[in-house]
Scaffold this active site. Structure first.
Site, PDB file in Angstrom:
ATOM      1  N   ILE A 118       0.817  -1.214   0.000  1.00 47.18           N
ATOM      2  CA  ILE A 118       0.000   0.000   0.000  1.00 47.18           C
ATOM      3  C   ILE A 118       0.860   1.278   0.000  1.00 47.18           C
ATOM      4  O   ILE A 118       0.461   2.299  -0.554  1.00 47.18           O
ATOM      5  CB  ILE A 118      -1.000   0.004   1.193  1.00 47.18           C
ATOM      6  CG1 ILE A 118      -2.023   1.132   1.074  1.00 47.18           C
ATOM      7  CG2 ILE A 118      -0.281   0.074   2.524  1.00 47.18           C
ATOM      8  CD1 ILE A 118      -2.991   0.996  -0.060  1.00 47.18           C
ATOM      9  N   LYS A 154       3.863   1.625  -1.503  1.00 49.47           N
ATOM     10  CA  LYS A 154       4.292   1.817  -2.892  1.00 49.47           C
ATOM     11  C   LYS A 154       3.135   2.376  -3.709  1.00 49.47           C
ATOM     12  O   LYS A 154       3.317   3.266  -4.535  1.00 49.47           O
ATOM     13  CB  LYS A 154       4.718   0.471  -3.510  1.00 49.47           C
ATOM     14  CG  LYS A 154       6.047  -0.052  -3.033  1.00 49.47           C
ATOM     15  CD  LYS A 154       6.424  -1.264  -3.860  1.00 49.47           C
ATOM     16  CE  LYS A 154       7.799  -1.771  -3.509  1.00 49.47           C
ATOM     17  NZ  LYS A 154       8.265  -2.817  -4.428  1.00 49.47           N
ATOM     18  N   GLU A 190       8.801 -13.457  -7.808  1.00 50.81           N
ATOM     19  CA  GLU A 190      10.059 -12.736  -7.602  1.00 50.81           C
ATOM     20  C   GLU A 190      11.220 -13.710  -7.660  1.00 50.81           C
ATOM     21  O   GLU A 190      11.462 -14.450  -6.710  1.00 50.81           O
ATOM     22  CB  GLU A 190      10.036 -11.974  -6.278  1.00 50.81           C
ATOM     23  CG  GLU A 190      10.619 -10.582  -6.479  1.00 50.81           C
ATOM     24  CD  GLU A 190      10.620  -9.718  -5.241  1.00 50.81           C
ATOM     25  OE1 GLU A 190      11.678  -9.621  -4.601  1.00 50.81           O
ATOM     26  OE2 GLU A 190       9.566  -9.145  -4.942  1.00 50.81           O
ATOM     27  N   ASP A 196      10.148  -3.025  -8.735  1.00 47.69           N
ATOM     28  CA  ASP A 196      11.025  -3.740  -7.819  1.00 47.69           C
ATOM     29  C   ASP A 196      12.125  -2.796  -7.355  1.00 47.69           C
ATOM     30  O   ASP A 196      12.647  -2.012  -8.139  1.00 47.69           O
ATOM     31  CB  ASP A 196      11.620  -4.974  -8.498  1.00 47.69           C
ATOM     32  CG  ASP A 196      12.025  -5.991  -7.452  1.00 47.69           C
ATOM     33  OD1 ASP A 196      11.139  -6.631  -6.872  1.00 47.69           O
ATOM     34  OD2 ASP A 196      13.243  -6.116  -7.182  1.00 47.69           O
ATOM     35  N   ASP A 220      12.857   2.885   5.408  1.00 48.24           N
ATOM     36  CA  ASP A 220      12.647   4.339   5.473  1.00 48.24           C
ATOM     37  C   ASP A 220      13.187   4.980   6.764  1.00 48.24           C
ATOM     38  O   ASP A 220      13.748   6.078   6.706  1.00 48.24           O
ATOM     39  CB  ASP A 220      11.152   4.685   5.330  1.00 48.24           C
ATOM     40  CG  ASP A 220      10.722   4.747   3.872  1.00 48.24           C
ATOM     41  OD1 ASP A 220      11.593   4.719   2.982  1.00 48.24           O
ATOM     42  OD2 ASP A 220       9.503   4.817   3.630  1.00 48.24           O
ATOM     43  N   LYS A 239       8.834  12.745   0.332  1.00 47.65           N
ATOM     44  CA  LYS A 239       9.618  11.576  -0.082  1.00 47.65           C
ATOM     45  C   LYS A 239       9.705  11.510  -1.606  1.00 47.65           C
ATOM     46  O   LYS A 239      10.756  11.199  -2.165  1.00 47.65           O
ATOM     47  CB  LYS A 239       9.009  10.278   0.482  1.00 47.65           C
ATOM     48  CG  LYS A 239       9.810   9.042   0.107  1.00 47.65           C
ATOM     49  CD  LYS A 239       9.286   7.753   0.708  1.00 47.65           C
ATOM     50  CE  LYS A 239      10.035   6.552   0.135  1.00 47.65           C
ATOM     51  NZ  LYS A 239       9.541   5.262   0.619  1.00 47.65           N
TER      52      LYS A 239
HETATM   53  P1  IMP Z   1      10.621  -4.888  -3.158  1.00 45.50           P
HETATM   54  O1  IMP Z   1      11.217  -6.216  -3.497  1.00 45.50           O
HETATM   55  O2  IMP Z   1      10.574  -3.958  -4.313  1.00 45.50           O
HETATM   56  O3  IMP Z   1       9.303  -4.985  -2.453  1.00 45.50           O
HETATM   57  O4  IMP Z   1      11.583  -4.135  -2.150  1.00 45.50           O
HETATM   58  C1  IMP Z   1      12.470  -4.841  -1.353  1.00 45.50           C
HETATM   59  C2  IMP Z   1      12.541  -4.292   0.031  1.00 45.50           C
HETATM   60  O5  IMP Z   1      13.282  -3.098   0.007  1.00 45.50           O
HETATM   61  C3  IMP Z   1      11.215  -3.940   0.677  1.00 45.50           C
HETATM   62  O6  IMP Z   1      10.678  -5.023   1.359  1.00 45.50           O
HETATM   63  C4  IMP Z   1      11.600  -2.851   1.626  1.00 45.50           C
HETATM   64  O7  IMP Z   1      12.015  -3.401   2.832  1.00 45.50           O
HETATM   65  C5  IMP Z   1      12.773  -2.196   0.925  1.00 45.50           C
HETATM   66  N1  IMP Z   1      12.340  -1.006   0.195  1.00 45.50           N
HETATM   67  C6  IMP Z   1      12.030  -0.877  -1.105  1.00 45.50           C
HETATM   68  N2  IMP Z   1      11.686   0.361  -1.402  1.00 45.50           N
HETATM   69  C7  IMP Z   1      11.760   1.037  -0.233  1.00 45.50           C
HETATM   70  C8  IMP Z   1      11.496   2.377   0.113  1.00 45.50           C
HETATM   71  O8  IMP Z   1      11.073   3.228  -0.667  1.00 45.50           O
HETATM   72  N3  IMP Z   1      11.715   2.676   1.403  1.00 45.50           N
HETATM   73  C9  IMP Z   1      12.156   1.801   2.338  1.00 45.50           C
HETATM   74  N4  IMP Z   1      12.398   0.538   2.055  1.00 45.50           N
HETATM   75  C10 IMP Z   1      12.198   0.153   0.774  1.00 45.50           C
END
Ligand code: IMP
Length: 196
Positions: A17, A19, A43, A72, A153, A173
Site C-alpha cells: 500500500i 508503494k 520474484e 522492484d 525508510d 519523499k
Molecule cells: P521490493 O522487493 O521492491 O518490495 O523491495 C524490497 C525491500 O526493500 C522492501 O521489502 C523494503 O524493505 C525495501 N524497500 C524498497 N523500497 C523502499 C522504500 O522506498 N523505502 C524503504 N524501504 C524500501
C-alpha cells in the site's frame, strides 16, 4: 493498482500500500488515475533488479492478459559492498532495520542508494520496458521513525535532506525517491504514447 488514461486501463501489480500511495501521487500529477490490483507476482532470485522486474511483470501479465506494471526496488549500502541490494526484502524480513544498523556499527562510510525499476508489459510488446530511478543518501546511526514510510525508510536519509524517508510526508519523499523518479519516467513515456 490500475490507472486510466484516455479510456485505457493499466494495472500496477503490488501488495504494498505504501508503494501504491507513492506511485498514485506521482501518476496523478500526470493525470493518470490509479487503483490497486493484487495478483501474485513471481520474484526470482537475481542480482539484477531489472531482470527481477521483467520476469515479474511477464508473470503478472500472463495471469490477467492486460497491460500491467510492477516495481522492484533494492537498497545498496556502499560499506557492505552493495548488500542487501536486490535481497532487501528478505533482509528486512529477517534482520530488519536493527540488524542492518548492527552490521554498520563503527562504520564511518554510511553512503547508500535505493534503486527502483518500474517494468511495463502489454501484448503489443516483445519484451517488457523498464524505467529506472535511484537516490543516494546515508544510513543513519539510529532508527528515526516518523509517522509514515515502510521498510528501511527509518534509517535512510537522502542527501540534501535532514529527514529520513520515514520522517517525510509522501509528497516530500517523492521529491527525492528512487520510486518517484522511475514512475515519473514511466508517466512521461506513457503519456507520450497516449498523446495526451
Ligand atoms: P521490493 O522487493 O521492491 O518490495 O523491495 C524490497 C525491500 O526493500 C522492501 O521489502 C523494503 O524493505 C525495501 N524497500 C524498497 N523500497 C523502499 C522504500 O522506498 N523505502 C524503504 N524501504 C524500501
Amino acid at each position: 493498482m490500475s490507472f486510466q488514461l484516455n479510456g485505457k486501463v493499466i494495472f500496477f501489480a503490488t501488495g504494498n500500500i505504501h508503494k501504491f500511495n507513492e506511485a498514485r501521487q506521482v501518476l496523478s500529477r500526470h493525470k493518470i488515475t490509479v487503483g490497486m490490483l493484487k495478483v501474485k507476482t513471481l520474484e526470482i532470485q537475481s542480482e539484477n533488479l531489472e531482470e527481477i522486474a521483467k520476469t515479474s511483470v511477464v508473470h503478472a501479465f500472463r495471469q490477467c492478459d492486460i497491460p500491467i506494471i510492477v516495481e522492484d526496488a533494492g537498497l545498496f549500502v556502499e560499506a557492505l559492498n552493495g548488500f542487501p541490494g536486490p535481497y532487501a526484502s528478505y533482509v528486512y524480513k529477517t534482520i530488519s532495520n536493527e540488524g542492518l544498523l548492527k552490521l554498520m556499527e563503527k562504520n564511518m562510510n554510511r553512503r547508500a542508494k535505493f534503486q527502483s525499476v518500474v517494468a511495463y508489459f502489454s501484448e503489443e510488446l516483445d519484451t517488457p520496458l523498464c524505467f529506472k530511478g535511484e537516490v543516494w543518501g546515508e544510513i543513519t546511526e539510529k532508527i528515526r521513525r516518523g509517522c509514515s514510510g515502510f521498510g528501511f525508510d527509518p534509517i535512510f536519509k537522502p542527501f540534501g535532506s535532514q529527514k529520513t524517508f520515514a520522517e517525510m510526508s509522501i509528497t516530500e519523499k517523492n521529491k527525492y525517491s528512487h520510486r518517484a523518479k522511475a514512475f515519473r519516467k514511466f508517466a512521461k513515456w506513457y503519456k507520450s504514447l497516449c498523446k495526451v
